[in-house]
Write an enzyme that holds these catalytic residues in place. Structure first.
Site, mmCIF file in Angstrom:
data_model
loop_
_atom_site.group_PDB
_atom_site.id
_atom_site.type_symbol
_atom_site.label_atom_id
_atom_site.label_comp_id
_atom_site.label_asym_id
_atom_site.label_seq_id
_atom_site.Cartn_x
_atom_site.Cartn_y
_atom_site.Cartn_z
ATOM 1 C CG ASP A 22 -1.966 -0.970 1.314
ATOM 2 O OD1 ASP A 22 -2.025 -1.846 0.438
ATOM 3 O OD2 ASP A 22 -2.778 -0.886 2.255
ATOM 4 C CB VAL A 105 -3.211 3.017 -0.683
ATOM 5 C CG1 VAL A 105 -3.243 1.696 -1.451
ATOM 6 C CG2 VAL A 105 -2.554 4.107 -1.535
ATOM 7 C CB CYS A 106 -5.491 -0.525 1.117
ATOM 8 S SG CYS A 106 -5.870 -2.232 1.495
ATOM 9 C CB THR A 107 -8.057 -0.563 5.381
ATOM 10 O OG1 THR A 107 -6.725 -1.040 5.598
ATOM 11 C CG2 THR A 107 -8.932 -1.697 4.885
ATOM 12 N N GLY A 155 -8.431 2.006 -4.038
ATOM 13 C CA GLY A 155 -8.932 0.709 -3.585
ATOM 14 C C GLY A 155 -7.823 -0.103 -2.932
#
Lengths: 227, 227
Positions: A22, A105-107, A155
């Site tokens: 990430d 990015v991501c969570t 995502g």
């Protein structure tokens, strides 16, 4: 003589249990923005244990971190600790207030949400956690990279590379972004077509939900609801 | 009770000036092989300066490194130092002799070549350096991931992700590889189509060759010829 480009400060938040790609995917791209200075900020300047069996040495503590031009919050299973740490959330608020770009990015987007930075915004996250965004007053937009004003959220994991190229094009122009893409030979040919719930084998998806993601998402929902 | 999977030792060579995504991309994928133990080996256990403005802490010195089941050599501008360091080349020879898989990403293949491990083999490298492979007795095969026996070489930087998924499928089966791909949301949508000389804008390609790659390739050719 050519003038040196103005420094462009890029701050990544690091924490134990980070999904390192990430961070490392975008870092590989963003470090080539003219004038880029990468700062890796953690609660303490001690080795950060990534999720991939190796450690990264942060360059600065949160307290000592320069103001970001671009703030980026990666994700990972360690994000549950970030969400519950008021000092880190305040760091994100303070940095975001003066940053030109606020990104995740991501969570990592869940940490931005917990800091109150997603209210009324369109955003995304790793596919397994997009349902949590509304808890922060955000609206999930189904895309790999979502831009709403100066907020850019990506995502899951590898979408950070697409995100970073998008950001470079905005900051330094499309040709610069394309030259970075060429240098990184980013002409992806995944050997399988399984990178999103829309295309994955339903049995593989069910297995991943059952083994990992349903429990993780519930756990995070519970943490968010209690705050 | 389920038996723990047998340890599968994955050794990455680290060095100053590494293109960190050559290592971090594959590491993110390979660390999810059942039983995977990641070792990051460098000449000394001191922070390694990557090309992206941050440092990685190696887990072991070359001398103290366990035998790899899978050996992986990443690339980067720092590879010129690796190619000229006999102790590191001997480390690669020793590890390769007993490894189940000998692999590289990007210009990491040039270090395998300098260690004499590419003789008579098909292999690849970053697109700008594939012409150097024949100096080591190898034949360049134009592909993002090239397998010749237990030797697997990948193209530039991001091809390491495709390489790693290919390796996981071989070791742990296709469904396992697909589940990792899903968890990493590896459904790439590059914003531009510029990731290989075959598709990039010719002006962008010419600029990159002129500014960076022609000189680098000549420099490496010279180093190889002098050895």
């Amino acid at each position: 003589m050519t003038d040196s480009p103005k420094p462009f400060h890029i701050v990544f938040l690091l924490f134990d249990g980070i999904t390192q790609l990430d961070f490392t995917g975008p870092a590989q791209v963003l470090c080539r923005i003219p004038g880029a200075v990468i700062h890796t900020a953690a609660k303490a300047v001690q080795p950060i244990q990534t999720d991939s069996g190796f450690a990264i040495l942060p360059s600065t503590s949160l307290a000592g971190c320069p103001q970001a031009d671009l703030l980026c919050v990666p994700g990972g299973f360690g994000i549950r600790g970030v969400i519950q740490d008021e000092a880190t959330l305040q760091f994100l608020r303070d940095q975001a207030a003066a940053a030109e770009y606020v990104t995740s990015v991501c969570t990592g987007s869940l940490a931005l949400g917990a800091a109150g930075l997603l209210k009324g915004k369109r955003a995304t996250s790793h596919w397994a956690y997009t349902g949590l965004l509304e808890k922060f007053g955000a609206t999930h937009e189904k895309a790999r990279v979502v831009k709403d004003g100066n907020l850019i959220t990506a995502g899951g994991v590898t979408s950070g590379i697409d995100f970073a190229l998008t950001v470079v094009a905005e900051i330094a122009g499309q040709q610069w972004a394309e030259s970075i893409q060429l240098s990184l030979e980013y002409d992806p040919h995944p050997p399988f077509n399984s990178g999103h719930p829309d295309v994955a084998d339903p049995r593989t998806l069910a297995l991943m939900r059952e083994r990992v993601y349903d429990r993780q998402a519930l756990d995070l929902a519970d943490i968010i609801d209690r705050q």
